[in-house]
Design an enzyme around this catalytic site. Structure first.
Site, mmCIF file in Angstrom:
data_model
loop_
_atom_site.group_PDB
_atom_site.id
_atom_site.type_symbol
_atom_site.label_atom_id
_atom_site.label_comp_id
_atom_site.label_asym_id
_atom_site.label_seq_id
_atom_site.Cartn_x
_atom_site.Cartn_y
_atom_site.Cartn_z
ATOM 1 N N ASP A 513 0.864 -1.182 0.000
ATOM 2 C CA ASP A 513 0.000 0.000 0.000
ATOM 3 C C ASP A 513 0.902 1.235 0.000
ATOM 4 O O ASP A 513 1.585 1.514 0.993
ATOM 5 C CB ASP A 513 -0.878 -0.045 1.267
ATOM 6 C CG ASP A 513 -1.868 1.103 1.338
ATOM 7 O OD1 ASP A 513 -1.648 2.130 0.676
ATOM 8 O OD2 ASP A 513 -2.859 0.964 2.093
ATOM 9 N N HIS A 514 0.884 1.960 -1.104
ATOM 10 C CA HIS A 514 1.844 3.053 -1.252
ATOM 11 C C HIS A 514 1.520 4.238 -0.338
ATOM 12 O O HIS A 514 2.322 5.156 -0.192
ATOM 13 C CB HIS A 514 1.879 3.503 -2.718
ATOM 14 C CG HIS A 514 3.206 4.060 -3.149
ATOM 15 N ND1 HIS A 514 4.219 4.344 -2.265
ATOM 16 C CD2 HIS A 514 3.692 4.392 -4.369
ATOM 17 C CE1 HIS A 514 5.270 4.830 -2.920
ATOM 18 N NE2 HIS A 514 4.952 4.863 -4.201
ATOM 19 N N ARG A 515 0.350 4.207 0.295
ATOM 20 C CA ARG A 515 0.058 5.273 1.266
ATOM 21 C C ARG A 515 0.890 5.081 2.527
ATOM 22 O O ARG A 515 1.185 6.046 3.227
ATOM 23 C CB ARG A 515 -1.436 5.262 1.647
ATOM 24 C CG ARG A 515 -2.357 5.625 0.514
ATOM 25 C CD ARG A 515 -3.799 5.365 0.889
ATOM 26 N NE ARG A 515 -4.036 3.953 1.204
ATOM 27 C CZ ARG A 515 -5.221 3.457 1.561
ATOM 28 N NH1 ARG A 515 -6.268 4.259 1.635
ATOM 29 N NH2 ARG A 515 -5.365 2.174 1.817
ATOM 30 N N ILE A 517 3.647 2.583 2.663
ATOM 31 C CA ILE A 517 5.000 2.092 2.379
ATOM 32 C C ILE A 517 5.591 2.886 1.209
ATOM 33 O O ILE A 517 4.953 3.022 0.163
ATOM 34 C CB ILE A 517 4.937 0.602 1.948
ATOM 35 C CG1 ILE A 517 4.063 -0.223 2.901
ATOM 36 C CG2 ILE A 517 6.327 0.030 1.762
ATOM 37 C CD1 ILE A 517 4.656 -0.567 4.211
#
Ligand code: CAO
Length: 541
Positions: A513-515, A517
């Site tokens: 989850d780029h939010r 990581i």
């Protein structure tokens, strides 16, 4: 002294198979008498079923989406005898409202109220408040129509809320609203005028339709207490609206539009979310407003196609598990910004070690595949990079770091995908993990996994290594923030010591989850797993 008490679905009138739309508590939660355990919803009313006792939830027997009827077991509650006595005293002092035998005898499933005259259409009709079965002076909390609106029969006109339930009052006619004679906040009783409307088409049968009758159960429409959200595969499937104050019409609209009501600000009485709030929310999203965690919209319906025009077809329903999975995967796919980091681990040495120890594993009653090693490597990576052993809080602002390491493993079964969980994987040996994995795999395929065996995962592994493939992009199993996909080992020429040598390479696909990581962290996490697998002695460190 404590005793275990059963809480069952109370008398809810003639309703059967009523859908559970919220589960307000989880195992281990402390509840007070009157705290909501579950919320039920029929087409016309939602109702909380409160705990009759102070105590601790020993075991919830019901989950979201279940259909229940009177007498069904909801939960086992561990009750302190003393607490129970106190509750009993309170109950004596405040007797519960009960529905009269006459009311109970009425069919409960709703609709509006009026005797419909067989007048020639069109005509101007006045719609009045039906016998709601509730006390007089019930508050109007929502008015769903305005003059000029075209309504269909059964469309909601207003929503009423008594102390015990909220209920929609639907239109008995199809037609056009002439005037609205009621406003939010009014207190109404049976016979009060709601609207006048030009009736285009009379219902075919002249009859007095049944009324919305307040269920005999102790039902409440108040929002239930906030409870800690369980972080589990099961909770992934649960829309926890336990802190949401909204009526059936609003909930229905939210469901139809795929709106997460937790994200919507209520502007109604006592901050109740009303339909116009849902509409405003949708509008703001369409205009590009940022959303909080977990919210999302159904984007567009796939057009309905008659496939039989192209050849013979057979239609079969999706299994229950597949339906749940479809919803969750869809939500996770559209609401989580995924990035997939690919890597590969040289497991040549691991494979030699594994072959050497297969026999020993069998003596321990288990089978040694690459997966237990991968699980141990993930444990090590989760310890080193704790942001992967975390969940984004529902406010979208906080990150919940977990101090335990539970690893979910996706297992394909004839009924669909399930994710049993190896709890506290960091405390277990290789053989213990292998054994538990094998046992859970068998239970999964036999459809015998218990709810708790699928709860509480922090990180998920989806291994297609026994099947094939070189890489894939796994979908994050929210509320996890990452998932590891494993593909089939391949022998590849790897350049080592100035020459190409054949090495067994294990493909890894890490979606995160780029939010939560960053890209660098994603790459480091995948590389860490690869390094651990390349030299399994590191797993001891
Ligand atoms: N590359 C090559 N071979 C692999 C491999 C990989 N990455 N992973 C496993 N294998 C081999 C195993 O070594 C085993 O071979 P041997 O019997 O010769 O040792 C064989 O594939 C079958 O393994 P398995 O599937 O029985 O065991 P597992 O530990 O890999 O998986 C579990 C455990 C529970 C996931 C398994 O029981 C299972 O259900 N597997 C089916 C695959 C599946 O459902 N994956 C989920 C996909 S949905 O996201």
């Amino acid at each position: 002294m404590t005793t275990i008490k059963e809480v069952r679905v109370p008398d809810i009138g003639n309703y059967t198979g009523v859908e559970v739309i919220e589960v307000g508590v989880k195992n281990g939660a402390s509840v007070k008498a009157e705290d909501s355990l579950i919320t039920l919803e029929t087409e016309k009313a939602s109702m909380d079923v409160p705990s009759p006792f102070n105590g601790t939830i020993k075991e919830m027997k019901i989950k979201l989406g279940d259909k229940v009827s009177q007498g069904d077991l909801i939960a086992l509650v561990e009750v302190e005898e003393k607490a129970q006595e106190e509750v009993s005293k309170e109950e004596q002092a405040q007797p519960q409202s009960v529905v009269s035998e006459k009311e109970k005898a009425k069919p409960q499933e709703p609709a509006a109220t009026k005797t419909v005259p067989s007048a020639p259409s069109p005509s101007l009709e006045t719609v009045t408040v039906p016998d709601t079965g509730a006390a007089k002076e019930v508050e109007v909390i929502e008015v769903a129509v305005k003059p000029g609106d075209i309504v269909k029969q059964e469309d909601t006109l207003i929503t009423l809320e008594s102390e015990k339930a909220s209920m929609d009052i639907p239109s008995p006619y199809q037609g056009k609203i002439e005037s609205v004679l009621i406003k939010v906040g009014d207190k109404v009783s049976q016979g009060d005028k709601i609207v006048t409307m030009h009736v285009a088409m009379q219902p075919k049968v002249e009859e007095t339709k049944e009324v919305v009758t307040e269920p005999a159960a102790k039902v409440q429409a108040q929002p239930s207490k906030e409870v800690p959200k369980s972080i589990s595969r099961e909770s992934v499937t649960v829309h926890d609206f336990s802190n949401v104050h909204a009526g059936p019409a609003t909930r229905r609209m939210a469901r139809e539009l795929g709106v997460d009501l937790r994200q919507v600000k209520g502007t109604g009485l006592r901050n109740r979310i009303v339909t116009k709030d849902v509409q405003a929310f949708v509008k703001s999203i369409m205009q590009g407003a940022p959303q909080g965690a977990g919210s999302g919209l159904q984007i567009e319906k796939v057009p309905e196609i008659d496939f039989s025009q192209f050849g013979e077809v057979e239609v079969k329903p999706l299994s229950r598990i597949k339906k749940w999975t479809a919803k969750n995967l869809y939500r996770n796919w559209v609401t989580i910004p995924h990035v997939t980091q690919f890597d590969e681990a040289d497991i040549t040495e691991l494979e030699i070690f594994r072959q050497e120890n297969k026999q020993a594993a069998e003596e321990h009653g288990t089978k040694l595949t690459p997966l237990p090693f991968i699980i141990m490597a993930c444990v090590s990576a989760l310890k080193t990079y704790p942001q992967f052993n975390a969940s984004l809080a529902s406010n979208g602002q906080d990150v919940v770091f977990k101090k335990y390491i539970n690893i979910g493993v996706a297992v394909d079964t004839p009924n669909g995908l399930v994710v049993p969980v190896i709890k506290n994987a960091d405390t277990k040996s290789l053989f213990e993990i292998a054994k538990e994995l094998g046992d859970l795999g068998v239970l999964a395929r036999e459809g015998k996994l218990k709810g708790e065996q699928m709860q509480g995962n922090c990180f998920t592994i989806s291994s297609l290594g026994s099947v094939g493939g070189t890489a894939f992009t796994p979908i994050i199993n929210s509320p996890d923030v990452a998932i590891l996909g494993v593909s089939k080992v391949q022998i590849k020429p790897i350049f080592m010591n100035e020459q190409f040598v054949p090495r067994k390479m294990l493909p890894l696909s890490l979606s995160y989850d780029h939010r939560v990581i960053d890209g660098v962290e994603g790459a480091k996490f995948a590389a860490h797993i690869a390094a651990q697998l390349q030299d399994i002695r590191k797993l001891l460190l």
